[in-house]
Design a protein around this motif. Structure first.
Motif, mmCIF file in Angstrom:
data_model
loop_
_atom_site.group_PDB
_atom_site.id
_atom_site.type_symbol
_atom_site.label_atom_id
_atom_site.label_comp_id
_atom_site.label_asym_id
_atom_site.label_seq_id
_atom_site.Cartn_x
_atom_site.Cartn_y
_atom_site.Cartn_z
ATOM 1 N N GLU A 1 24.491 42.166 61.455
ATOM 2 C CA GLU A 1 25.831 42.356 60.894
ATOM 3 C C GLU A 1 26.224 41.183 60.006
ATOM 4 N N ASP A 2 25.858 39.977 60.440
ATOM 5 C CA ASP A 2 26.182 38.777 59.653
ATOM 6 C C ASP A 2 25.455 38.797 58.315
ATOM 7 N N VAL A 3 24.215 39.266 58.355
ATOM 8 C CA VAL A 3 23.450 39.340 57.106
ATOM 9 C C VAL A 3 24.144 40.317 56.152
ATOM 10 N N ALA A 4 24.539 41.477 56.689
ATOM 11 C CA ALA A 4 25.207 42.493 55.862
ATOM 12 C C ALA A 4 26.521 41.947 55.289
ATOM 13 N N GLU A 5 27.255 41.223 56.112
ATOM 14 C CA GLU A 5 28.542 40.662 55.672
ATOM 15 C C GLU A 5 28.325 39.631 54.558
ATOM 16 N N THR A 6 27.247 38.879 54.674
ATOM 17 C CA THR A 6 26.938 37.863 53.672
ATOM 18 C C THR A 6 26.634 38.515 52.321
ATOM 19 N N ALA A 7 25.921 39.639 52.364
ATOM 20 C CA ALA A 7 25.623 40.359 51.120
ATOM 21 C C ALA A 7 26.925 40.779 50.435
ATOM 22 N N VAL A 8 27.866 41.276 51.218
ATOM 23 C CA VAL A 8 29.147 41.725 50.660
ATOM 24 C C VAL A 8 29.925 40.533 50.099
ATOM 25 N N TRP A 9 29.920 39.442 50.835
ATOM 26 C CA TRP A 9 30.619 38.230 50.359
ATOM 27 C C TRP A 9 30.058 37.799 49.002
ATOM 28 N N LEU A 10 28.732 37.765 48.929
ATOM 29 C CA LEU A 10 28.084 37.320 47.694
ATOM 30 C C LEU A 10 28.397 38.272 46.539
ATOM 31 N N ALA A 11 28.351 39.565 46.823
ATOM 32 C CA ALA A 11 28.635 40.553 45.782
ATOM 33 C C ALA A 11 30.060 40.369 45.257
ATOM 34 N N ASN A 12 31.011 40.136 46.164
ATOM 35 C CA ASN A 12 32.396 39.920 45.726
ATOM 36 C C ASN A 12 32.511 38.677 44.860
ATOM 37 N N ASN A 13 31.831 37.617 45.286
ATOM 38 C CA ASN A 13 31.901 36.383 44.515
ATOM 39 C C ASN A 13 31.310 36.590 43.114
ATOM 40 N N MET A 14 30.201 37.332 43.052
ATOM 41 C CA MET A 14 29.574 37.587 41.747
ATOM 42 C C MET A 14 30.492 38.403 40.852
ATOM 43 N N THR A 15 31.179 39.380 41.429
ATOM 44 C CA THR A 15 32.117 40.185 40.646
ATOM 45 C C THR A 15 33.237 39.303 40.102
ATOM 46 N N GLN A 16 33.756 38.428 40.960
ATOM 47 C CA GLN A 16 34.821 37.525 40.506
ATOM 48 C C GLN A 16 34.337 36.586 39.416
ATOM 49 N N ALA A 17 33.052 36.275 39.444
ATOM 50 C CA ALA A 17 32.483 35.391 38.412
ATOM 51 C C ALA A 17 32.390 36.096 37.058
ATOM 52 N N GLY A 18 32.588 37.422 37.061
ATOM 53 C CA GLY A 18 32.519 38.172 35.799
ATOM 54 C C GLY A 18 31.213 38.935 35.623
ATOM 55 N N ILE A 19 30.339 38.840 36.600
ATOM 56 C CA ILE A 19 29.069 39.569 36.544
ATOM 57 C C ILE A 19 29.371 41.059 36.728
#
Ligand code: BES
Ligand code: ZN
Length: 455
Positions: A35-53
């Motif tokens: 579950e932690d691994v899955a949550e980390t993927a979502v966190w990273l995806a959100n951060n990348m979206t905020q970065a403009g990717i």
């Protein structure tokens, strides 16, 4: 504002975000952390979206998700870089040897301590922040960029290995960029041009059907732990030469040029040894230390589970013992062929008093990168500008399975731009990342994108 100024102004913010990323215990090898691994993927995806990717997606796999994102508006003349990293981390034990909790990042003396700080969250994240620096200032990038970040590198990378050949179009690029390696010192940047492969094996060795009293049965029934001792002794001689028949058959001998390049590597052997705490160095006497740890194959046992290991004594013949080991491979050795030779050797040497079950975990060929690729030149120029010193070219003894797979399935060359230091304690207690290298890494990535766009 230009991207370099932006990155400098945002240092505190970028550090805070990295700390958040590091708080997530994304240990890919332990199922309790799925579950932690899955949550980390979502966190990273959100951060990348905020970065403009753009087109950021969390992609489900058989095991841990992949994170993809891109920005592809630099035009069809501009090259495309595929940036790879991994957001999963190694287990934390032995936990009692950590001076601060592995998932409560702590800064001491300019080092950020946390599991994954260097391997590989910090090094992955710096590229996200470099891309952000362009998109938040100039609104565009000098080249097209794709990100593919996996959550399974530390446990064999099988899901990404399966994903690559089925998604060639999505991943097509002119070069792959990977920051998951290191440099000899903060003053001496490096580009790694070779990685060893890996063939990881687990074995269950079973003798009697249940544990037996060693007084009543010892001498009459063989002991799988004793058998394991004989097996391990048969793998290598005392100088480190591997005795498995055929093991070296496909090893491409080191050319004089390669040996000359390796000899240039600025290695302080005494300091390297002192850092390990071992009484002396060891290994094949006909090779230099640099060659032994980067360009020669090895075999090492990583763990043994068997018998009584609790407090006090217990006189028992264990029923089953488990062993984990791996072989580091060099160019032209095929992991499947090596596994077959290893099994044949074990079955030939093992007595009929035990039965053995093998489990293989992943398998990665070695890789050697093309030093003449234009992206290599761009990376070298970027390092030279930031570190005020040109990079050395080195071979790394560790493995990054995807590099060989990019070559194999996509014909894609990789540039390994590493920002780790030898004292980062990868896979060990007190893993850390040298913070100046995080910021310089962002700057190097920014400059790399510009340089590669100019070529
Ligand atoms: N980042 C490392 C590879 C590495 C190790 C680079 C040491 C530089 C110095 C990577 O995450 C890793 O540890 N890979 C595993 C792969 C294995 C499980 C197939 C390794 O090398 O043990
Ligand atoms: Zn790594």
């Amino acid at each position: 504002m230009n991207p370099l100024t932006y990155a400098q102004q945002q240092q505190a913010q970028h550090l805070q975000e990295l700390i958040e990323f590091l708080r997530l215990p994304s240990i890919s090898t332990q199922e309790k952390h799925n579950e932690d691994v899955a949550e980390t993927a979502v966190w990273l995806a959100n951060n990348m979206t905020q970065a403009g990717i753009e087109n950021v997606r969390v992609i489900k796999t058989q095991r841990h998700p992949l994170v993809y994102g891109d920005w592809l508006h630099a035009g069809s003349d501009a090259p495309t870089a595929l940036i790879y990293g991994h957001y999963d981390v190694q287990p934390v034990d032995p936990i009692e040897l950590w001076d601060s909790a592995p998932f409560e990042p702590d800064i001491r003396d300019n080092y950020l301590y946390a599991r994954g700080a260097s391997d590989d969250k910090g090094q992955t994240f710096l590229h996200v922040k470099a891309v952000e620096a362009y998109l938040k200032t100039e609104g565009k990038l000098p080249i097209n960029v794709k990100f593919i970040i996996e959550g399974e590198e530390e446990s064999g990378g099988e899901s990404l290995r399966a994903f690559i050949p089925a998604n060639k179009e999505l991943l097509t690029a002119n070069v792959a960029v990977v920051s998951d390696t290191g440099m000899p010192s903060p003053q001496q940047p490096a580009i790694t041009y070779g990685l060893r492969g890996n063939c990881y094996v687990l074995m269950d060795i079973t003798g009697p059907a249940r544990d037996l009293h060693s007084g009543s049965f010892g001498g009459g029934i063989d002991n799988p732990l004793n058998v394991l001792g004989h097996l391990i002794a048969s793998f290598k001689d005392q100088e480190g030469h591997i005795l498995i028949p055929g093991f070296y058959d496909d090893v491409r001998p080191l050319s004089d040029e390669e040996r000359a390049l390796l000899a240039q590597f600025p290695m302080d052997e005494a300091a390297w040894l002192a850092d390990t705490g071992a009484p002396q160095t060891w290994g094949e006497p006909e090779y230099t230390l640099v060659e032994r740890i980067g360009a020669r194959p090895t075999l090492d046992v990583h763990g043994i589970i068997g018998g009584y290991t609790g407090p006090g004594g217990k006189t028992v013949l264990p029923s089953t013992v488990h062993v984990k080991l791996s072989m580091r491979l060099v160019p032209n050795q095929d992991p499947a062929d090596i596994l077959a030779k290893f099994k044949a050797h074990v079955l030939a040497v093992a007595p009929p008093t035990v039965s053995i079950v093998f489990h293989q975990r992943g398998g990665a060929p070695a890789s050697v990168c093309n030093l003449n690729h234009p992206a290599m030149k761009a990376a070298a120029a970027a390092f030279t500008a930031v570190f005020e010193n040109p990079p050395v070219f080195m071979r790394e003894g560790g493995s990054i399975p995807v590099v060989g797979q990019f070559q194999q399935y996509l014909g894609l060359e990789t540039v390994l731009m590493g920002f780790g230091l030898p004292s980062d304690n990868l896979h060990a207690p007190n893993e850390r990342f040298y913070l100046p290298n995080f910021y310089r890494g962002i700057e190097t990535s920014i400059r790399f994108l510009a340089e590669y766009g100019r070529l």
